[in-house]
Design a protein around this motif. Structure first.
Motif, short mmCIF file in Angstrom:
data_model
loop_
_atom_site.label_atom_id
_atom_site.label_comp_id
_atom_site.label_asym_id
_atom_site.label_seq_id
_atom_site.Cartn_x
_atom_site.Cartn_y
_atom_site.Cartn_z
N HIS A 1 6.13 6.22 9.18
CA HIS A 1 4.69 6.30 9.48
C HIS A 1 3.85 5.99 8.25
O HIS A 1 2.81 5.33 8.35
CB HIS A 1 4.34 7.69 10.03
N ALA A 2 4.28 6.48 7.09
CA ALA A 2 3.51 6.23 5.87
C ALA A 2 3.51 4.75 5.51
O ALA A 2 2.50 4.20 5.09
CB ALA A 2 4.06 7.07 4.72
N ALA A 3 4.66 4.10 5.68
CA ALA A 3 4.74 2.67 5.36
C ALA A 3 3.85 1.85 6.30
O ALA A 3 3.14 0.95 5.86
CB ALA A 3 6.19 2.19 5.46
N SER A 4 3.86 2.21 7.58
CA SER A 4 3.04 1.47 8.53
C SER A 4 1.56 1.73 8.31
O SER A 4 0.70 0.90 8.63
CB SER A 4 3.42 1.84 9.97
N GLY A 5 1.23 2.90 7.74
CA GLY A 5 -0.17 3.23 7.46
C GLY A 5 -0.59 2.91 6.05
O GLY A 5 -1.69 3.29 5.63
N HIS A 6 0.27 2.22 5.31
CA HIS A 6 -0.02 1.81 3.92
C HIS A 6 -0.31 3.00 3.01
O HIS A 6 -1.11 2.90 2.09
CB HIS A 6 -1.19 0.81 3.89
N GLN A 7 0.34 4.11 3.28
CA GLN A 7 0.28 5.28 2.40
C GLN A 7 1.45 5.18 1.42
O GLN A 7 2.47 5.86 1.56
CB GLN A 7 0.35 6.58 3.21
N ASP A 8 1.30 4.33 0.42
CA ASP A 8 2.44 3.96 -0.40
C ASP A 8 3.05 5.13 -1.15
O ASP A 8 4.28 5.26 -1.22
CB ASP A 8 2.03 2.87 -1.40
N ALA B 1 4.86 7.40 1.23
CA ALA B 1 6.12 6.76 1.61
C ALA B 1 7.16 6.91 0.51
O ALA B 1 8.34 7.15 0.78
CB ALA B 1 5.89 5.28 1.93
#
Length: 312
Positions: A174-181, A184
């Protein structure tokens, strides 16, 4: 108004100090903020829990003061003080139920951490699930994803590596898809942690998994996240099933740097128990290598940190 903007900026400064340099630096930042606002330091709460919200501080600074108090209390293992700090944080929120949701969710997250520190992992997991659902209902998607890390940590504390892996993988996706690097990357570290617990002979695979996450963690992660990364890597390199003296000798420079870095980071967080554990492992490694001077130095650090832990 201008006063509100100033208070918010000062609170952000204190939060940055806490995240990157530890609770001691945050206390100094709070003192500077109080001075800038003309607050009498004798009436302000030190960053120690349970003294109640500071009436002279604007809400943003009162909130970060409670957070710093909670950080210190959890690090010290002082769960009653941690409970009080959560109450202080909730006391900052506006009484209307749909206002200050960020403060409410942060207080709930910290309640999970307090339950974990108390050793009540069932309660921690229940509270963590409530936190995730509350964030999702409020449309706080970033916080909902971050709460999956909190849930993974409750499972790790309960020694349920497979359950922790499930939450960590979900968070990473979910973090990768939401660009929460950075989130992630933290989730990736948790995946590595649980993977090593489930398959301790797969060090090479775990290190490959971490090769993209570690630079981001070390460059931009909080002090706590960097400490966890140091500790995990050191444990993986020193405690694998096929690690002998020859492997320790080859890895000694990396191990020393990791253990010393973890020790220093945990000490700045005032988590003297974890800092002492890093010093203990360093002494063990140096003893196995026959490097007695470095062993004795690490043992002295262990004694100092253990004494500090016993004093709180």
């Amino acid at each position: 108004g201008k006063a509100c903007d100033t208070a918010l900026a000062l609170a952000q400064m204190v939060a940055a100090l806490r995240d990157m340099q530890g609770v001691g630096a945050a206390r100094q930042g709070l003192a500077v903020a109080q001075d800038a606002l003309g607050v009498d330091p004798s009436s302000a709460p030190a960053a120690a829990a349970g003294e109640g919200p500071q009436p002279g501080l604007p809400p943003p600074l009162a909130a970060i003061a409670a957070e710093v108090a909670h950080d210190a209390s959890v690090a010290h293992g002082a769960v009653r003080a941690a409970d009080a700090a959560v109450s202080d944080l909730l006391g900052v929120a506006h009484p209307a139920p749909h206002l200050d949701m960020g403060i409410r969710m942060e207080a709930q997250r910290r309640a999970v951490l307090t339950a974990t520190a108390r050793g009540d992992t069932d309660e921690a997991h229940t509270l963590g699930g409530q936190l995730f659902r509350a964030c999702a209902r409020a449309g706080m998607q970033v916080e909902a994803v971050q709460s999956l890390i909190t849930l993974a940590d409750t499972q790790l504390a309960a020694h349920h590596a497979s359950g922790a892996l499930r939450y960590a993988l979900s968070c990473a996706l979910h973090a990768a898809s939401g660009h929460q690097d950075l989130v992630a990357a933290e989730a990736c570290l948790l995946v590595a942690h649980t993977w090593l617990q489930l398959a301790p002979d797969q060090l090479r695979e775990v290190l490959l998994l971490l090769q993209d996450a570690l630079p981001l963690i070390m460059a931009h992660g909080s002090l706590q996240l960097r400490a966890r990364a140091h500790a995990l890597l050191a444990d993986a390199l020193a405690a694998g099933p096929h690690v002998g003296v020859s492997e320790l000798r080859d890895r000694a420079p990396q191990l020393a740097a990791l253990l010393e870095g973890g020790m220093q980071a945990y000490e700045r967080m005032e988590n003297w128990k974890e800092a002492a554990q890093q010093a203990y492992l360093l002494a063990q490694v140096m003893n196995a290598l026959g490097r007695t001077d470095e062993r004795d130095e690490a043992a002295s650090e262990w004694q100092r940190l253990t004494a500090a832990a016993e004093q709180v």
